[in-house]
Scaffold this active site. Structure first.
Site, PDB file in Angstrom:
ATOM      1  N   ASP B  59       0.841  -1.206   0.000  1.00 50.61           N
ATOM      2  CA  ASP B  59       0.000   0.000   0.000  1.00 50.61           C
ATOM      3  C   ASP B  59       0.870   1.247   0.000  1.00 50.61           C
ATOM      4  O   ASP B  59       0.661   2.179  -0.754  1.00 50.61           O
ATOM      5  CB  ASP B  59      -0.909   0.008   1.249  1.00 50.61           C
ATOM      6  N   HIS B 294       5.145  12.061   9.905  1.00 51.63           N
ATOM      7  CA  HIS B 294       4.302  13.078   9.245  1.00 51.63           C
ATOM      8  C   HIS B 294       3.825  12.574   7.878  1.00 51.63           C
ATOM      9  O   HIS B 294       2.629  12.625   7.559  1.00 51.63           O
ATOM     10  CB  HIS B 294       5.116  14.370   9.101  1.00 51.63           C
ATOM     11  N   GLU B 295       4.773  12.076   7.088  1.00 57.93           N
ATOM     12  CA  GLU B 295       4.413  11.626   5.729  1.00 57.93           C
ATOM     13  C   GLU B 295       3.449  10.454   5.778  1.00 57.93           C
ATOM     14  O   GLU B 295       2.534  10.352   4.958  1.00 57.93           O
ATOM     15  CB  GLU B 295       5.669  11.246   4.934  1.00 57.93           C
ATOM     16  N   HIS B 298      -0.015  11.548   5.952  1.00 55.58           N
ATOM     17  CA  HIS B 298      -0.612  11.821   4.638  1.00 55.58           C
ATOM     18  C   HIS B 298      -1.022  10.507   3.971  1.00 55.58           C
ATOM     19  O   HIS B 298      -2.102  10.401   3.387  1.00 55.58           O
ATOM     20  CB  HIS B 298       0.398  12.511   3.727  1.00 55.58           C
ATOM     21  N   HIS B 304      -2.657  18.587   5.892  1.00 52.59           N
ATOM     22  CA  HIS B 304      -1.955  19.432   6.858  1.00 52.59           C
ATOM     23  C   HIS B 304      -2.897  20.048   7.885  1.00 52.59           C
ATOM     24  O   HIS B 304      -4.015  20.440   7.563  1.00 52.59           O
ATOM     25  CB  HIS B 304      -1.193  20.536   6.117  1.00 52.59           C
TER      26      HIS B 304
END
Lengths: 89, 568
Positions: B59, B294-295, B298, B304
């Protein structure tokens, strides 16, 4: 002693990041992260839209919403960040 | 928090990921661990689980790249844009890309994992003292083979702990050479190369041949970055050359002169004016763990946030500890719901092999770093009260733990017994049979012994297995059957009829040992199966019974383990 030193900037070979003015930096930043619609070709010359875009950016980053390219906004634009746009259609 | 338009999210909670390549800045094992910990941040607060794939389509496909790296959203060199990721979906969607013109670390400067030497793969300690001189980078001083090395404690002169730093002379990564070091000079398309090169590649990565002739053998690998190497510019991988001249002026350290962005740089030859060879100087770098967390946000469907302290705020700032803000937690739970039921399966152990050795003759030994789950899942159908003897008994985090055949039970001083739990869920790298264990009261590290090996868990990381001889125990001794902490830094290790005193600070057995157990601890079985400390008493176990010894070394009670300790 108060005369500022004259800075000489050079172009470093192989440098991905080119020396650019704050205005150029802001224009690129606002486009890259979605605050200015690149298809409309709105640069910093378009005072109204730029001011709106800057206000949007300042709101997003928790800065004072002046709508102008002040120092705190320039500093924020120079911070390392994620490449995902903040605003998109 | 914000989600992507249409609330893009995965339609399953068992999300897979695959690491396609590595950065030259960090050892693969450190990178694997950073990614596993970044996923765990999200699985800790949601029903999501993450499984690593080593082949095929996952994925979330993770890769490092520079400038234009295949998705038409080019990176921008050092600093500025650090990484980007796509919201959930097919193909490129869900993938995460990291700018390899950044200097990737754990956020506080070079994260240099050593190989060989005698430090068991520990990280370099900067600065360190060597022959009275302080070093803040790896050095080749004191060696004739030009291999960079570092101390893994603050004082090499005192501790003598060291390992070798990444360099192309020690190993390569990726490629097709099984980590063999570079061979210099090597021939590529008829040209001789004396150092790593980017020739023949469009992605900017430095490589070398691992035989003398690439044209003939086609054997190659990528060069790891030395900690002293410059980043980006046109000399990636080369060290700064001090002094160097720039616009006629001599510089003995990195400078920001000539740059409007005030970034520190240096020349990699004696004269920038003549050669124009340069690069940015290494700095604290960016935490791969934080940026990845953080990524991955997403990649799971979060956009954000405008909350400055949230992980999903677009700007990078270094923080220690758990990085999620309540805003992030609300965001992920808005998409996937709260964490319910038992813990998800923890990330798969990422095992890499490194070697430990004397400088002249390396010998292999494994060092494993993994993430672990923080809580345990109850496993039905093993009745603790039917077990006759236990593999090990010890106190961990104020609870008495009973280990047997891959399971464990725990019981607090006052409270109900819980379990069985699977050892593999709490401490994934351990074998099913644990012979002894203790928690160091000072560092809270947990030492596990099994057969002739031991492991050390520290928070979410583990080192081992290592041979017990590394502690100074004789190779012909039996298993360590019991461990009792004495004072702050001494631990008594019991085996057969003897015991040894282990110094946790020096990681070595004190001189004057072994001693005969019976001569010091009179009245206990001479061949105890388990020895442990609980409260103020030492317990010596044989069969179903325990002998309890008080602080005056008097056996004041003999009882049934099941009845008295397990409350059966």
């Amino acid at each position: 002693l108060c005369i500022p030193l004259k800075s000489v900037y050079v172009t470093f070979p192989g440098d991905v990041v080119k020396n650019m003015t704050d205005k150029q930096l802001a224009e690129n930043y606002l486009k890259q992260y979605g605050y200015i619609d690149v298809h409309q070709r709105n640069g910093l010359q378009g005072v109204v839209s730029t001011s709106k875009a800057l206000k949007k950016l300042q709101k997003q980053l928790g800065l004072e919403e002046t709508g102008s390219l002040d120092q705190s906004t320039i500093d924020a634009m120079k911070q390392p960040r994620c490449g995902v746009p903040d605003v998109r259609k | 928090f914000q989600t992507f338009e249409g609330n893009l999210k995965w339609d399953h909670t068992d999300v897979t990921y695959r690491i396609l390549n590595y950065s030259p800045d960090m050892e693969a094992s450190l990178t694997d661990d950073a990614f596993a910990r970044a996923f765990k941040v999200w699985s800790d607060v949601s029903p999501l689980t993450f499984t690593r794939l080593h082949e095929g389509i996952a994925d979330i496909m993770i890769s490092f790249g520079k400038a234009e790296h295949g998705d038409f959203y080019p990176f921008d060199g050092k600093d500025g844009l650090l990484a980007h990721a796509y919201p959930p979906g097919e193909g490129l969607q869900g993938d995460a890309h990291f700018d390899d013109d950044e200097y990737w670390t754990l956020g506080t400067g070079p994260a240099i994992q050593t190989r060989y030497g005698n430090a068991e793969g520990d990280l370099c300690h900067f600065p360190f003292l060597f022959e009275g001189t302080s070093y803040s980078t790896c050095t080749t001083e004191g060696r004739s083979d030009n291999l960079p090395w570092c101390a893994t404690t603050a004082n090499y002169d005192q501790d003598k702990k060291y390992g070798f730093c990444p360099s192309e002379n020690l190993f390569t990564f990726g490629g097709n050479s099984n980590e063999d070091p570079c061979v210099f000079p090597f021939v590529y398309e008829g040209v001789k190369y004396d150092s790593c090169t980017t020739e023949g590649r469009s992605d900017g990565y430095r490589w070398c041949a691992t035989t003398a002739n690439y044209d003939k053998d086609k054997k190659y690998g990528f060069c790891p970055n030395r900690d002293t190497a410059v980043i980006g510019g046109n000399s990636e991988g080369e060290p700064c050359h001090f002094p160097f001249t720039f616009l006629g002026k001599t510089y003995s350290s990195c400078t920001s002169d000539g740059r409007s962005d005030r970034k520190l740089w240096c020349a990699t030859t004696s004269s920038f004016d003549d050669d124009s060879k340069w690069g940015f100087c290494p700095d604290r770098g960016y935490s791969l763990f934080l940026v990845a967390a953080h990524e991955f946000g997403h990649a799971l469907g979060l956009d954000h946030s405008n909350v400055r302290d949230a992980l999903m705020y677009p700007m990078y700032s270094y923080i220690e500890g758990f990085p999620l803000h309540q805003d992030d937690i609300e965001g992920i739970q808005y998409l996937y719901g709260p964490k319910t039921g038992p813990d998800p399966t923890p990330p798969q152990p990422q095992t890499t092999t490194s070697s430990t050795a004397t400088p002249t003759k390396p010998s292999p030994s494994d060092t494993t770093t993994v993430s672990i789950s923080t809580t345990s899942r109850n496993v039905p159908s093993v009745d603790v009260c039917q077990i006759k003897t236990f593999d090990a008994i010890t106190e961990i985090q104020k609870e008495l733990h009973f280990f047997k055949d891959g399971h464990y039970w725990k019981i607090p001083l006052k409270g109900e017994r819980t379990g069985p739990f699977l050892i593999s869920e709490k401490w994934p790298v351990l074998p099913a049979t644990i012979n002894a264990a203790f928690e160091d009261q000072l560092t809270k590290k947990i030492y596990f012994f099994s057969d002739k090996q031991f492991w050390v868990y520290s928070g979410t990381e583990v080192h081992g297995p290592r041979k017990i001889e590394k502690l100074g125990l004789p190779s012909n001794m039996g298993r360590v059957e019991g461990a009792v902490q004495r004072g702050k830094s001494k631990v008594l290790l019991f085996s057969g009829e003897n015991y040894w005193r282990f110094d946790v600070k020096t990681q070595l057995i004190d001189s004057g040992y072994p001693r005969i157990t019976e001569s010091v601890f009179g009245g206990v079985p001479t061949n105890s199966q388990d020895v442990f400390l609980y409260g103020e008493f030492m317990y010596f176990c044989q069969g179903s019974f325990y002998w309890r010894m008080n602080s005056r070394r008097q056996v004041d009670k003999i009882g049934y383990i099941k009845n008295d300790l397990l409350n059966c």
